[in-house]
Design an enzyme around this catalytic site. Structure first.
Site, PDB file in Angstrom:
ATOM      1  N   ARG A  44       0.823  -1.212   0.000  1.00 46.90           N
ATOM      2  CA  ARG A  44       0.000   0.000   0.000  1.00 46.90           C
ATOM      3  C   ARG A  44       0.857   1.261   0.000  1.00 46.90           C
ATOM      4  NH1 ARG A  44      -4.879  -2.204   4.035  1.00 46.90           N
ATOM      5  NH2 ARG A  44      -6.057  -3.164   2.319  1.00 46.90           N
TER       6      ARG A  44
ATOM      7  N   TYR B  97      -6.188  -0.703  -6.734  1.00 44.01           N
ATOM      8  CA  TYR B  97      -5.647  -1.951  -6.176  1.00 44.01           C
ATOM      9  C   TYR B  97      -4.987  -1.739  -4.820  1.00 44.01           C
ATOM     10  CZ  TYR B  97      -1.333  -0.897  -9.007  1.00 44.01           C
ATOM     11  OH  TYR B  97      -0.235  -0.333  -9.597  1.00 44.01           O
ATOM     12  N   GLU B  98      -4.713  -2.872  -4.159  1.00 44.99           N
ATOM     13  CA  GLU B  98      -4.279  -2.899  -2.757  1.00 44.99           C
ATOM     14  C   GLU B  98      -5.309  -2.251  -1.818  1.00 44.99           C
ATOM     15  OE1 GLU B  98      -2.069  -4.891  -2.215  1.00 44.99           O
ATOM     16  OE2 GLU B  98      -1.223  -5.003  -4.217  1.00 44.99           O
ATOM     17  N   GLY B  99      -6.564  -2.361  -2.188  1.00 45.19           N
ATOM     18  CA  GLY B  99      -7.650  -1.753  -1.419  1.00 45.19           C
ATOM     19  C   GLY B  99      -7.981  -0.397  -2.003  1.00 45.19           C
TER      20      GLY B  99
ATOM     21  N   GLN C 270      -9.278   2.477   2.055  1.00 42.06           N
ATOM     22  CA  GLN C 270      -8.199   3.079   2.852  1.00 42.06           C
ATOM     23  C   GLN C 270      -8.760   4.098   3.845  1.00 42.06           C
ATOM     24  OE1 GLN C 270      -5.163   1.714   2.457  1.00 42.06           O
ATOM     25  NE2 GLN C 270      -6.199   0.501   0.896  1.00 42.06           N
TER      26      GLN C 270
END
Length: 586
Positions: free
Chosen positions: A295, A438-440, A445
């Protein structure tokens, strides 16, 4: 678009003057590292990014990746550049010395990572995910797995991936259905399908080490029943070298808006052999080690793309002649003035510059905290860890939002030419757009920040972050600037504290505005600190520019925090009031 140039002067200022990197390393007891080494590594990293990786960016976007006979091929030059990267030791920067890594401080590696993102985001992605896989294996795998896989991952001889998402399970991993059946001798058969897998296959490395989330038989339902497995593309022979092909294959390469030179794969696991990483049913906790690192790295993608767009826009604005500047003739020997003198163009360029340099300072402060967590112990280590946890969603979400804003501004500076492929500016918009997803997603977040990092622990992480930023304020020597920075930091702390105790729906509705409010406020504090430090720099041009850019940020960008503050204080009613057919009148 002009050739990318590494922003070495800004990195040198941040390291040497603002962070006082020599004192930083001395305080951590790692005096084998110093500013001279850091500056040399960053200079060489910048040269590699600019001379080797950046020239591949445009052609890589044009060519894309291909899947033929089950094997992915990447654009011309990508594999050769990777071999050069590995040969020069760049892949091993952060790896443990126990497995032949260089064990460098994060404050040396983070600038190199930013520059690689600026030069060629598609190319950087494979190395980024490998670094995250190394971290997860280092922290959670058995000694046997470490001995078999870590050294070759750290060297770059092998690469790594992260396999979470399934067609029906994205943010909600409780829906994950990939299965893992024990077959004896510590082995498992992994069966299922994963999507959106960055570098799921490529022609760079001899082996690819997949980290895969799956469920054991009789595992508890939901996220408490997920385990993590190491699944190599090729099983190892008795000498530890790639041997028999494992039962894992590429179903297809996703057709995407951007990062076309990075193979985003659909992966099929058909009874593939894997080994458990960490404890049974603790896979999500193990994977979060990898995800949290990724992230921050994704935040650097937004920052790197913004820097590339700023460089392109600035060069174009200095050359493009259109009309006369409203403040008077600037180029009397020409029929028109460069557009850099147009106030609206200057506004766009300064917005890019202020956001990029503010986020770069935030990323270097984050790197400083990672150094402390890595080398310190006791309370100092604990406090740095809390700051990292609190800042991670801010870095990921705000830097990627900023990356898209800055890239859009770059297109705008070019006018119609920015919309045309040959100038390279539209590619930056397409490439950086994924970083918000991506990555949340950035909404996730924001929920993580206000829900987990703020309210769940009663503000403990926020208080640690307050102390870290207060230390930056204490560096300010100019009285007026120190007072303003102090007031800004105290307001942020007060607003953050006021979020504690809110209802779940109010917290969720305020999440994105709270994250943006935090980012603008905290970066404002850093701008006061940076500009004050710059007054003592030997680089007079930098000193003048930092002060003027700070003034622009405070006058033109910091007020955005007040808009977000007004929104986050309204509660959930306006967000949830419209429902059902009221959305579309059907």
């Amino acid at each position: 678009m002009p050739q990318y140039q590494a922003p070495l002067a800004d990195f040198q200022f941040l390291l040497n003057d603002w962070l006082d990197i020599n004192e930083h390393y001395k305080s951590l007891g790692v005096e084998e590292f110093d500013a001279e080494l850091a500056n040399e590594i960053i200079a060489q990293g910048g040269k590699f990014a600019a001379d080797v990786i950046a020239p591949l960016n445009r052609e890589g976007d044009e060519q894309g990746c291909k899947l033929e006979d089950g094997q992915v091929s990447t654009p011309d030059g990508f594999s050769a550049a990777y071999k050069d990267y590995v040969a020069n030791g760049w892949n091993a920067m952060l790896g443990s010395a126990e497995y032949d890594g260089q064990d460098l401080p994060y404050s040396m590696a983070v600038p190199v990572h930013e520059m690689l993102n600026s030069a060629n985001l598609s190319w950087r992605l494979t190395t980024m995910l490998t670094e995250s896989a190394i971290l997860a294996i280092t922290k959670h795998a058995s000694e046997e797995l470490k001995s078999l896989y870590l050294a070759k991952l750290i060297s770059g001889e092998w690469t790594g991936t992260m396999n979470l998402t399934e067609p029906h399970a994205g943010t909600d991993l409780s829906l994950l259905s990939t299965k893992a059946e024990p077959v004896g001798d510590g082995r498992y058969e992994i069966t299922g399908n994963k999507i959106f897998i960055t570098a799921g296959d490529q022609d760079w490395s001899d082996n690819i080490i997949h980290l895969v989330l799956a469920r054991l038989p009789d595992a508890p339902p939901g996220v408490k029943g997920i385990s993590l497995f190491l699944v190599p593309k090729f099983l190892l022979d008795e000498n530890g070298n790639p041997g028999q092909k494992n039962k894992v294959s590429v179903g297809s390469i996703e057709k995407k808006m951007g990062i076309k030179a990075s193979p985003t794969c659909v992966m099929n696991y058909d009874g593939a052999t894997g080994w458990l990483v960490g404890e049974e049913n603790q896979g999500l906790a193990c994977m979060f080690t990898m995800m949290n690192d990724a992230r921050f790295q994704v935040g650097l993608e937004g920052l790197g793309t913004a820097e590339a767009s700023f460089q392109g826009a600035l060069a174009y604005a200095r050359e493009r002649l259109q009309s006369r500047a409203p403040q008077g003739v600037q180029s009397p020997d020409s029929k028109a003035d460069p557009i850099v003198f147009q106030p609206d163009v200057a506004r766009m360029l300064l917005t890019q510059k202020a956001l990029v340099e503010g986020c770069r300072a935030l990323s270097m402060m984050y790197a400083q905290m990672m150094d402390i967590e890595k080398y310190a112990d006791g309370e100092q280590k604990h406090q740095a860890g809390m700051v990292i946890q609190y800042l991670t969603p801010i870095c990921k979400a705000f830097m990627t939002d900023m990356g898209l804003e800055a890239s859009n501004l770059g297109v705008q500076v070019f006018g119609g030419h920015g919309y045309i492929r040959e100038w390279g500016m539209e590619q930056l918009v397409r490439d950086t757009r994924i970083a918000q997803l991506y990555e949340g997603t950035n909404g996730i977040q924001a929920l993580d920040l206000i829900g987990r990092k703020l309210t769940r622990d009663g503000g403990e992480m926020m208080n640690a972050t307050y102390q870290a930023f207060l230390s930056k304020v204490s560096m300010i020597e100019e009285t007026g600037a120190k007072e303003k920075a102090t007031a800004l930091l105290e307001e942020w702390k007060s607003v953050s504290t006021s979020q504690l105790g809110k209802s779940a729906e109010d917290v969720a509705s305020a999440a994105c505005d709270y994250l943006a409010y935090c980012a603008y406020s905290l970066i404002g504090v850093l701008w006061y600190s940076m500009a004050d430090t710059a007054t003592r720099s030997e680089n007079t041009t930098l000193a003048s520019a930092k002060g003027k850019t700070r003034d622009f940020y405070i006058a033109r960008l910091l007020p955005r925090k007040d808009m977000h503050l007004a929104a986050l204080e309204t509660g959930a009613d306006t967000v949830l009031a419209v429902s059902g057919s009221e959305f579309d009148y059907i």
